[in-house]
Design an enzyme around this catalytic site. Structure first.
Site, short mmCIF file in Angstrom:
data_model
loop_
_atom_site.label_atom_id
_atom_site.label_comp_id
_atom_site.label_asym_id
_atom_site.label_seq_id
_atom_site.Cartn_x
_atom_site.Cartn_y
_atom_site.Cartn_z
CB ALA A 108 -0.92 0.02 1.22
CG ASP A 109 2.30 3.31 -2.89
OD1 ASP A 109 3.43 3.79 -2.97
OD2 ASP A 109 1.99 2.22 -3.40
NE ARG A 110 -1.80 9.57 0.66
CZ ARG A 110 -1.45 10.79 1.04
NH1 ARG A 110 -2.14 11.42 1.97
NH2 ARG A 110 -0.42 11.40 0.48
#
Length: 732
Positions: free
Chosen positions: A276-278
């Site tokens: 996940a990046d955010r």
């Protein structure tokens, strides 16, 4: 080739040996010692191993922006260490004096951090790291004896601790995520996983997040195989994850992104994993473009998608994924590929693979909605969605998860889950519509009834509308079952009201006893799982509905009164001293007295709270204010209720259902089944009889507001009379 000739490119030979590089076991995504930083140029992997020098925060910004470095955790670390080079140079060259003061050093560092934030907009780890380091800088600057040197040293110390913490967090994520997948796979010996992008050593300080889950499964001896999506357009899966899989012997197979659904359909996959990046507070997750398609595939085939995310990736201030900024990359990155080192330098640096004039839309990320995510594995435990809303509450999870480091934490109930473990429920986890199919597929009795041991052939729906539990209806090719799971709190209230999971064992035992005495009016239990507080039982098929709903609709049920009277008479007589020996009754009393928490709940909500001001009370205001006030000051009524409470607490006549209201009965014409006896204990027989009669009277009075007419009132009154007569005749 024909294609290269058509594009006017030189013919090249891609020898297999061209893609061999040094072992990842000795490879790092970066090299750092105080004053010196190099980062692995990931654009060249796997063909070439080359480290790029990072001599200041500007260099760090550039390698992040140009994708030489990628992976949300690693981006944050490189940004922090890049600025650490500036801080060290200022210290070692006496330039700290040039910053003037502690506030001058702080201003310099904070300004550099603001610039670093602009390198990549989506990955929140970078922003969280800058926030945390900014707090360190400001605290150091505000110290009474602060100097420029002390501020710079404070920054260096904090930045240099980040890599070790990242590796430790990644190992915890891997362990939690692997355990979650194994739990959801119902005890399967080895599992096969599908992975997107690169989330391993090359995306972090070490070990990896989602790839860390795969590594943990291998370390446990529980990994069968992993499939690797190539991950266009930068091919992080093909170039990086495939490389790591080979070096760590993860039994990996590379697939085209477009083959994911067909792979699951034909070869079978147990779980999908992604980084996940955010992650927004509600669980919506931004990750590498293509993750949403993978999530839809997983949902369609009924397999869990587990997101691996350190808590630094959680954006708790962002309510949903609608607000996540999505980075759009340049069109040429999609229309061409960067020339690999094995291709002749006569070729252009960017080799076209599409017409230059074609329009291109090239988002680097997409957002997967929370409803498609089974769980989010963090270093603090595993967050799952609230079954009532389908949403995560990650802010509550993070606040409470410090008690869940030894197991699974729930987004809405980490504290009570720890209390459940304290009770001995060490393997407890909350099921959802995906994991319940896997669980039942691996339960032979249930699989035989459903007609399949393949979770993909099962469909589950959570239908619980009561106060306490999860209730799933699960359909298969040949049949259906109901799975009921106790929650470690009162469902209609939340974690503020913890409740023992032991009540499930009392309910299972009560159903067995009631079924022995009155099988025609009790659903059959197929399986009880004490560790998960799960009961699997008969699916009470339509047109059966909850009695309360039927009565409120004005329905009439021939035979209902006789059925209820028979159930009450057989179960109450059969568990009393009129049927059992004194020694047997004493043994039963010893067992059922342990269901004291449910008894206390009854005493609270039936015999106490309605007669005083209490938080759980609800009434229509101001219309009923006067009536409520009159009830609360009626001393004679309160004395009478206190006498009933005393009788409830001290009379041990028989095993009573103890919650027999119109919501605990399912009916259709000619059929009546009594359910949900989790409050069961040895108490006064009159409580069961009075509970169902009282509920029928409530319907009678409410029916006037629904304009159901005198015929319905006559039916309800007749049902009460016939119920008592049936009970009396059968009992005697």
């Amino acid at each position: 080739s024909t294609t290269s000739h058509h594009l006017g490119l030189p013919r090249v030979s891609l020898a297999p040996t061209a893609f061999r590089a040094s072992s990842l076991r000795s490879m790092q995504s970066y090299r750092y010692e105080r004053g010196h930083l190099e980062v692995l140029d990931q654009l060249l992997i796997p063909a070439e191993t080359k480290f790029l020098p990072v001599e200041n925060h500007q260099d760090a910004w550039q390698v992040i922006r140009s994708m030489n470095v990628r992976g949300a955790p690693l981006i944050a670390i490189v940004a922090a260490l890049g600025l650490a080079i500036d801080a060290f140079k200022s210290l070692s060259s006496d330039d700290a004096n040039g910053l003037g003061s502690a506030s001058g050093a702080a201003d310099f560092l904070l300004k550099c951090m603001e610039h670093l934030r602009t390198s990549r907009p989506t990955a929140v780890n970078l922003f969280n790291a800058m926030d945390a380091l900014g707090d360190v800088v400001q605290a150091a600057a505000e110290a009474s004896d602060a100097t420029a040197q002390s501020v710079l040293e404070a920054y260096l110390e904090a930045a240099e601790k980040m890599p070790a913490k990242d590796v430790a967090d990644n190992r915890a994520i891997g362990r939690h995520g692997a355990e979650e997948i194994l739990r959801r796979c119902g005890g399967k010996d080895k599992v096969t996983v599908l992975h997107i992008c690169n989330t391993g050593t090359l995306a972090t300080a070490g070990y990896g997040t989602a790839l860390g889950i795969v590594r943990a499964l291998k370390e446990m001896g529980r990994l069968e195989k992993m499939y690797i999506m190539e991950t266009r357009p930068y091919l992080q899966g093909a170039r990086l994850t495939a490389y790591e899989a080979l070096e760590d012997e993860l039994n990996g197979t590379l697939i085209p992104d477009s083959a994911a659904a067909f792979l699951v359909a034909r070869k079978g996959v147990d779980a999908c994993v992604c980084g996940a990046d955010r992650v927004a507070n509600n669980g919506d997750t931004a990750n590498k473009i293509g993750t949403l398609q993978l999530a839809i595939t997983a949902s369609h085939f009924g397999i869990p998608l587990v997101v691996a995310a350190p808590t630094t990736t959680l954006d708790l201030a962002m309510e949903s994924g609608d607000s996540i900024p999505i980075e759009l990359r340049a069109a040429y990155e999609l229309r061409s590929i960067k020339r690999p080192p094995c291709v002749s330098k006569e070729a252009p640096e960017w080799i076209p693979i599409a017409p230059e004039a074609i329009d291109a839309w090239n988002p680097a990320f997409d957002v997967t909605p929370n409803r498609l995510i089974a769980a989010i594995a963090t270093e603090k435990g595993v967050a799952t969605a609230d079954p009532r809303t389908g949403k995560f509450d990650l802010q509550s999870f993070v606040a409470a998860a410090s008690v869940g480091e030894n197991g699974v934490a729930s987004s809405a109930s980490s504290t009570v889950l720890q209390q459940a473990r304290d009770e001995g429920f060490l393997k407890y986890r909350r099921l959802d519509e995906v994991s319940v199919c896997t669980y039942l597929a691996n339960l032979k009795r249930a699989a035989d009834i459903l007609g399949s041991s393949n979770p993909a052939n099962l469909a589950a729906q959570e239908v619980g509308d009561g106060n306490l539990n999860l209730v799933f209806i699960v359909h298969g090719p040949d049949g259906a079952v109901v799975l009921k799971q106790a929650l470690p709190y009162v469902r209609c209230v939340g974690e503020s009201w913890p409740l023992s999971l032991h009540r499930a064992s009392f309910e299972a035992q009560a159903l067995a006893e009631e079924s022995r005495l009155c099988p025609e009016h009790v659903p059959k239990v197929y399986h009880f799982d004490s560790e998960l507080a799960v009961i699997v039982m008969r699916y009470i098929e339509p047109p059966h509905i909850i009695l309360r709903k039927g009565l409120c609709a004005g329905n009439q049920y021939p035979g209902l009164a006789n059925h209820l009277g028979t159930f009450l008479a057989k179960t109450l007589f059969g568990t009393s001293t009129l049927s059992l020996s004194a020694s047997e009754v004493r043994k039963q009393l010893q067992f059922w007295s342990k269901n004291n928490q449910m008894c206390a709940l009854t005493e609270q909500v039936i015999f106490h709270e309605p007669y005083v001001e209490a938080e759980n009370n609800r009434h229509t205001t101001p219309q009923l204010d006067a009536t409520v006030a009159e009830l609360r000051k009626n001393t004679a009524l309160k004395v009478a209720v206190a006498g009933l409470k005393h009788h409830f607490m001290h009379s041990n006549e028989a095993l009573i259902h103890a919650d027999l209201h119109t919501g605990s009965v399912m009916v259709k014409p000619g059929s009546t089944l009594c359910i949900d006896p989790e409050f069961a204990f040895y108490g006064p027989m009159g409580f069961d009889v009075g509970a169902i009669v009282g509920n029928l009277l409530l319907n009678l009075f409410a029916s006037r507001g629904r304009s159901l007419g005198p015929t319905h009132e006559e039916y309800v009154l007749d049902t009460i009379v016939k119920l008592w007569q049936g009970f009396q005749n059968t009992f005697t």
